[in-house]
Design a protein around this motif. Structure first.
Motif, PDB file in Angstrom:
ATOM      1  N   ASP A  38       0.813  -1.218   0.000  1.00  0.00           N
ATOM      2  CA  ASP A  38       0.000   0.000   0.000  1.00  0.00           C
ATOM      3  C   ASP A  38       0.842   1.262   0.000  1.00  0.00           C
ATOM      4  OD1 ASP A  38      -2.295  -1.417  -0.089  1.00  0.00           O
ATOM      5  OD2 ASP A  38      -2.528  -1.527   2.090  1.00  0.00           O
ATOM      6  N   THR A 154      -0.468   1.590  -6.229  1.00  0.00           N
ATOM      7  CA  THR A 154      -0.166   0.731  -5.075  1.00  0.00           C
ATOM      8  C   THR A 154      -1.245  -0.336  -4.915  1.00  0.00           C
ATOM      9  OG1 THR A 154      -1.269   2.315  -3.654  1.00  0.00           O
ATOM     10  CG2 THR A 154       1.122   2.509  -3.813  1.00  0.00           C
ATOM     11  N   GLY A 155      -0.940  -1.338  -4.089  1.00  0.00           N
ATOM     12  CA  GLY A 155      -1.912  -2.416  -3.841  1.00  0.00           C
ATOM     13  C   GLY A 155      -2.190  -3.250  -5.079  1.00  0.00           C
ATOM     14  N   ARG A 177      -7.284  -6.290  -3.433  1.00  0.00           N
ATOM     15  CA  ARG A 177      -7.937  -5.005  -3.746  1.00  0.00           C
ATOM     16  C   ARG A 177      -8.015  -4.755  -5.241  1.00  0.00           C
ATOM     17  NH1 ARG A 177      -6.145  -0.239  -2.751  1.00  0.00           N
ATOM     18  NH2 ARG A 177      -4.118  -0.613  -1.833  1.00  0.00           N
ATOM     19  N   SER A 178      -6.958  -5.205  -5.954  1.00  0.00           N
ATOM     20  CA  SER A 178      -6.882  -4.904  -7.392  1.00  0.00           C
ATOM     21  C   SER A 178      -7.756  -5.830  -8.219  1.00  0.00           C
ATOM     22  CB  SER A 178      -5.440  -5.058  -7.869  1.00  0.00           C
ATOM     23  OG  SER A 178      -5.004  -6.391  -7.669  1.00  0.00           O
TER      24      SER A 178
END
Ligand code: FAD
Length: 460
Positions: A38, A154-155, A177-178
């Motif tokens: 992150d 990020t992530g 998350r992605s």
């Protein structure tokens, strides 16, 4: 190829990835910079941000004569023979221009360090942020890439490479998350660092230190080396690493090696010296690891005050109570928990060598601030591994070389993914700055080469 989503994919947003993105964007390429965690920065963020450069204008301004030849000779003396001499020469020859490019074209604030000596270097050659923090280097590199319109995503962990007929043409991103998606590009730069935080890989390649504490960034789990090897990449110097002999315990910050270079030494829990500390903080790490689980760094209040004035991280350690003061030898022995006679023996050994200019019982002769004087200081510490220096072999364009003698088309590697310049194995071959030199130096080379690949494939 076409059907591309972007020109260049950079995997990892530490020093190597940010510099690769900067160089590629400067050439006009579209860049996707993917970071699995992150926060960007990786090991670069936690480092002291020091980059060696030979013959820079900042050295000339300070009256220091230096050259790429001298740098090659210095680093080769420290590393001994290894399979990446071609990279050492390439990086040394480009190092002055690299640092000047970062400072003058991209407002990265780096200053020549002249107030202490660096392991492996015969002249002041390391250029670092004024506060000697990799966080500042990361901040400046991030600002530079953003000025060129590159976002750090990020992530978004890259999970594998896409290939077509042996040529790399993109990546698959897969994270909580992605989600999972493909990103196609004619050039991919692997900048995700080495395998210091992968216990299995450390046990396989550097079994002698598999029990040591890893104190680098969590993202260094080695997957990019595994992907490249599966495509036939040649691996080099896999047993080499950067160690650190004295991480303050339990504080976790580094005990500045300047405390040792100015005349301090390390004592085992029994109050014994363990070897000649002038091999450097990295080379001394396995010596400590072999002798004792923890040790104490011993110096005096003159050295403490000198280092505190120059190094904010050390000043914080002093503030946090990590540096214990002892008015005399018996109190110092009490801090360490050993016999007074052992501490007195070690102090007398150092005093005699410093005053007479002879070697102490460990063969050490270098004590620039003379004999230690009461009041003394001691820091409880443990040895640690900072990052691995083995990886995939690359050519002069940072393109990944294969075991068959060619290169993997569309694939570049930099920093901890690439084979380093610190010898074939062990911690003793590491000179200060070797980590960031291969990250930032190869990053620039890879970014430019990847942008050219993208331009040629678009034209053809
Ligand atoms: C305390 C300490 C002090 C140091 N001081 C110095 C120094 O002064 N000078 C020096 O030369 N070296 C120093 N080093 C070593 C130096 O920090 C590293 O060699 C250098 O930062 C490596 O840069 P890099 O770009 O290869 O990796 P990193 O800076 O670690 O960046 C790699 C990035 O890739 C990300 N990543 C990993 N896997 C993936 C994936 N699958 N998908 C997407 N992203 C991924 C990581 O999360 C990370 O952000 C130090 C190290 C430590 C621990």
């Amino acid at each position: 190829m076409d059907g591309r989503d972007t020109d260049v994919v950079v995997v990892g947003a530490g020093g190597g990835g940010l510099t690769a993105a900067l160089a590629a964007a400067e050439q006009g390429a579209g860049v996707a910079l993917l970071e699995k965690l992150d926060r960007p920065g990786g090991n670069t963020f936690v480092s002291t941000g020091s980059i060696p450069a030979a013959g820079s204008r900042y050295q000339r301004d300070a009256g220091i004569e230096d050259s790429a030849e001298r740098m090659v000779a210095d680093l080769s003396r420290q590393s001994g023979p290894h399979g990446t001499g071609h990279l050492l020469r390439l990086l040394a020859e480009g190092s002055a221009d690299l640092v000047e490019w970062l400072v003058e074209s991209h407002s990265v604030d780096l200053r020549l360090i002249t107030d202490y000596r660096h392991v492996g270097h015969s002249v002041p050659r390391l250029h670092a942020p004024p506060d000697r923090r990799g966080a500042s280097l990361t901040r400046d590199l991030l600002a530079a890439v953003r000025r060129l319109g590159v976002d750090v995503v990020t992530g978004n962990p890259v999970a594998r490479l896409l290939t077509d007929d042996g040529r790399v043409n993109g990546v698959v991103v897969d994270g909580p998350r992605s989600g999972t998606y493909e990103l196609r590009a004619p050039a991919v730069v692997l900048a995700s660092n080495g395998f210091g935080n992968n216990r299995d890989m450390v046990a396989r390649w550097i079994p002698g230190i598999s029990g040591a504490r890893y104190s680098g960034a969590e993202g260094s789990t080695g997957e990019a080396i595994t992907w490249a090897a599966a495509l036939g990449a040649r691996l080099e110097n896999m047993g080499a690493y950067q160690g650190y002999a004295a991480l303050a315990h339990p504080h976790g910050s580094i005990v500045s090696w300047t405390t040792v270079e100015k005349g301090g030494f390390l004592l085992s829990p029994h109050g014994d010296r363990m070897g000649d500390e002038s091999v450097g903080y990295s080379g001394f790490a396995p010596v400590v690891a072999l002798a004792a689980e923890e040790s104490h760094v011993v110096f005096d209040t003159r050295i403490r005050d000198f280092v505190r004035e120059h190094e904010p991280e050390f000043a914080e350690l002093v503030e946090a109570g990590g540096v214990r003061e002892a008015p005399d030898a018996p109190s110092l022995a009490a801090v360490i928990g050993c016999d007074t006679s052992a501490v007195e023996r070690a102090l007398e050994d150092q005093r005699h060598a410093a005053v007479t200019g002879t070697a102490d019982s460990m063969g050490r002769t270098d004590f620039p601030m003379g004999a230690l004087r009461a009041p003394y200081c001691a820091v409880r510490s443990v040895p640690a591994i900072f990052h691995t220096q083995g990886g995939v072999d690359v050519d002069e364009h940072a393109a990944v070389r294969t075991t068959a003698g060619g290169v993997i088309q569309g694939l570049h590697a930099v920093g901890g993914v690439a084979a380093g310049i610190s010898g074939r194995s062990g911690a003793g071959g590491y000179s200060s700055g070797n980590g960031l030199l291969t990250a930032v130096g190869l990053g620039r080379i890879a970014g430019e080469a990847a942008a050219q690949t993208a331009a040629h494939t678009a034209a053809s």
